[in-house]
Design a protein around this motif. Structure first.
Motif, PDB file in Angstrom:
ATOM      1  N   GLN A   1      -7.020  -4.105   6.947  1.00 41.06           N
ATOM      2  CA  GLN A   1      -7.119  -3.511   5.342  1.00 41.06           C
ATOM      3  C   GLN A   1      -8.099  -2.586   5.541  1.00 41.06           C
ATOM      4  O   GLN A   1      -8.281  -1.525   5.004  1.00 41.06           O
ATOM      5  CB  GLN A   1      -7.344  -4.587   4.774  1.00 41.06           C
ATOM      6  CG  GLN A   1      -6.045  -5.538   4.283  1.00 41.06           C
ATOM      7  CD  GLN A   1      -6.589  -7.091   3.575  1.00 41.06           C
ATOM      8  OE1 GLN A   1      -7.532  -7.352   3.549  1.00 41.06           O
ATOM      9  NE2 GLN A   1      -5.186  -7.119   2.954  1.00 41.06           N
TER      10      GLN A   1
ATOM     11  N   HIS B   1       3.434   6.352   5.844  1.00 40.25           N
ATOM     12  CA  HIS B   1       3.026   6.313   4.463  1.00 40.25           C
ATOM     13  C   HIS B   1       3.309   7.007   3.561  1.00 40.25           C
ATOM     14  O   HIS B   1       3.588   8.286   3.614  1.00 40.25           O
ATOM     15  CB  HIS B   1       1.383   6.654   4.589  1.00 40.25           C
ATOM     16  CG  HIS B   1       0.440   6.684   3.437  1.00 40.25           C
ATOM     17  ND1 HIS B   1      -0.292   7.768   3.102  1.00 40.25           N
ATOM     18  CD2 HIS B   1       0.142   5.712   2.818  1.00 40.25           C
ATOM     19  CE1 HIS B   1      -1.036   7.325   1.938  1.00 40.25           C
ATOM     20  NE2 HIS B   1      -0.825   6.075   1.609  1.00 40.25           N
TER      21      HIS B   1
ATOM     22  N   GLN C   1       0.704  -1.338  -0.008  1.00 41.99           N
ATOM     23  CA  GLN C   1      -0.128   0.044  -0.067  1.00 41.99           C
ATOM     24  C   GLN C   1       0.964   1.430  -0.128  1.00 41.99           C
ATOM     25  O   GLN C   1       0.477   2.349   0.436  1.00 41.99           O
ATOM     26  CB  GLN C   1      -0.885  -0.012   1.362  1.00 41.99           C
ATOM     27  CG  GLN C   1      -1.793  -1.231   1.396  1.00 41.99           C
ATOM     28  CD  GLN C   1      -2.598  -1.424   0.285  1.00 41.99           C
ATOM     29  OE1 GLN C   1      -3.289  -0.593  -0.595  1.00 41.99           O
ATOM     30  NE2 GLN C   1      -2.497  -2.706  -0.352  1.00 41.99           N
TER      31      GLN C   1
ATOM     32  N   ASP D   1      -7.942   1.368   4.839  1.00 40.27           N
ATOM     33  CA  ASP D   1      -8.856   2.011   3.752  1.00 40.27           C
ATOM     34  C   ASP D   1      -9.672   3.530   4.353  1.00 40.27           C
ATOM     35  O   ASP D   1      -9.837   4.077   3.654  1.00 40.27           O
ATOM     36  CB  ASP D   1      -9.586   1.050   3.045  1.00 40.27           C
ATOM     37  CG  ASP D   1      -8.840  -0.054   2.114  1.00 40.27           C
ATOM     38  OD1 ASP D   1      -7.522   0.472   1.820  1.00 40.27           O
ATOM     39  OD2 ASP D   1      -9.379  -1.252   2.014  1.00 40.27           O
TER      40      ASP D   1
END
Length: 163
Positions: A146, A100, A64, A150
């Protein structure tokens, strides 16, 4: 253009490493037998449910576009003292840490399996990461992480669109 050639010692090694197992050994003197040194015991992989879930979460987060790693915070046995030394200097730090890449925001996942519960320090650490705009969750299953990740990404998109 000059042709690159390997040094002889590397070329010989590559030829030996790629030789099919059923082919005869190359001509020449046979290698000397290895001295009687006890073989190192093979490392066994930790296949506990917690370890497997932690590995799966890290691998999924990396897909991701995150940089994620296992944060070792377990106490370490000190044979000189005959006791365990405190592991991490940060109370409650999560099992999986990272960021991230597109946003630079911090990630923290505290992996829990079975009846294991969050300590007050772990709860506080996750709350601090959330308050700073990072992704933080108690990971009990990959699908749950997950889903929460999201939702977190969607909240970032909504925030960016409003700004």
């Amino acid at each position: 253009m000059a042709r690159f050639t390997l040094p002889p010692h590397l070329e010989k090694r590559i030829v030996q490493d790629t030789r099919p197992a059923n082919r005869a050994p190359p001509p020449g003197p046979s290698p000397a037998p290895a001295p009687d040194v006890p073989a190192k015991p093979k490392k066994t992989r930790n296949t506990s449910p917690t370890n497997s879930l932690t590995t799966a979460i890290i691998e999924w987060l990396q897909l991701q576009r995150c940089k994620a790693w296992r944060q070792n915070n377990a106490p370490v046995y000190d044979p000189a003292r005959g006791c365990f030394r405190k592991g991490s200097t940060v109370e409650g730090i999560s099992d999986v840490m990272g960021y991230h890449r597109p946003t630079g925001r911090v990630l923290a996942v505290e992996v829990k399996v079975g009846r294991d519960t969050l300590s007050d320090e772990q709860r506080e650490f996750l709350a601090e990461v959330r308050a700073a705009g990072g992704f933080a969750c108690e990971g009990r299953a990959l699908e749950q992480v997950q889903r929460e990740f999201d939702q977190w990404k969607q909240s970032l998109n909504q925030f960016n669109q409003a700004a």
